[in-house]
Scaffold this active site. Structure first.
Site, PDB file in Angstrom:
ATOM      1  N   LYS A  49       0.835  -1.218   0.000  1.00  0.00           N
ATOM      2  CA  LYS A  49       0.000   0.000   0.000  1.00  0.00           C
ATOM      3  C   LYS A  49       0.865   1.262   0.000  1.00  0.00           C
ATOM      4  O   LYS A  49       0.355   2.371   0.058  1.00  0.00           O
ATOM      5  CB  LYS A  49      -0.889   0.033   1.261  1.00  0.00           C
ATOM      6  CG  LYS A  49      -1.993  -1.002   1.271  1.00  0.00           C
ATOM      7  CD  LYS A  49      -2.982  -0.750   2.405  1.00  0.00           C
ATOM      8  CE  LYS A  49      -2.511  -1.317   3.724  1.00  0.00           C
ATOM      9  NZ  LYS A  49      -3.499  -1.175   4.820  1.00  0.00           N
ATOM     10  N   LYS A  51       2.861   2.042   2.508  1.00  0.00           N
ATOM     11  CA  LYS A  51       2.806   2.526   3.880  1.00  0.00           C
ATOM     12  C   LYS A  51       3.860   1.799   4.715  1.00  0.00           C
ATOM     13  O   LYS A  51       4.061   0.596   4.529  1.00  0.00           O
ATOM     14  CB  LYS A  51       1.401   2.185   4.408  1.00  0.00           C
ATOM     15  CG  LYS A  51       0.900   3.043   5.523  1.00  0.00           C
ATOM     16  CD  LYS A  51      -0.601   2.799   5.720  1.00  0.00           C
ATOM     17  CE  LYS A  51      -1.070   3.456   6.991  1.00  0.00           C
ATOM     18  NZ  LYS A  51      -2.507   3.433   7.168  1.00  0.00           N
TER      19      LYS A  51
END
Ligand code: CTP
Length: 141
Positions: A49, A51
């Site tokens: 993602k 992240k």
């Protein structure tokens, strides 16, 4: 409690640097049922993602499991596992913060979908930024 009275709530997240916004979300989610199950994003899924959490999966899981509103934590490692998770856990309610408003309406085929208002002015990102700012300020003194 009888089996009929059991109401399972399902939610997801990264829950890095566990903060009051997380507590409020979990508290309100748990109040919608009798059992709260959390799908916790793995480090590998977060990388997918784009992240990166400060705390690793095992540490974030240990903190979540110590939260009085959480009954069970399992790994989220795929965008597409939610329907299977809802069926497996017998979820009656699917909860997310309203930053995800509308994104999980498809879960409505399997359970009730509820978006809860986010707690203002706190997030893992904001805490990380504050720590960076503090570090810079200290360096300047
Ligand atoms: N959440 C919330 N209020 C906040 C922060 C998070 O209700 N102030 C909710 C999110 O909407 C989500 C859950 O908590 O349903 C887990 O969110 P997560 O992404 O782990 O937390 P954030 O603090 O938003 O993380 P980041 O800053 O990395 O996006």
């Amino acid at each position: 409690m009888t089996a009929q009275a059991q109401r399972t709530v399902l939610t997801y997240g990264t829950f890095d640097l566990f903060h009051p916004g997380h507590v409020q979300l979990l508290k309100r989610a748990r109040a919608l049922g009798t059992r709260l199950v959390v799908g916790l994003s793995t480090d590998e899924f977060n990388a997918l993602k784009g992240k990166k959490s400060v705390m690793c999966y095992e540490d974030r899981k240990a903190v979540l499991e110590a939260c009085r509103y959480v009954d069970e934590v399992f790994a989220e490692d795929d965008w597409d596992q939610k329907v299977a998770d809802a069926i497996r856990t017998g979820a009656d309610v699917f909860v997310m913060g309203d930053d995800w408003l509308g994104k999980f309406d498809f879960m409505g085929e399997h359970c009730q979908v509820v978006y809860l208002a986010r707690t203002p002015e706190v997030s893992s990102t904001e805490i990380k930024q504050r720590m960076r700012d503090e570090r810079t300020a200290l360096t300047l003194v």
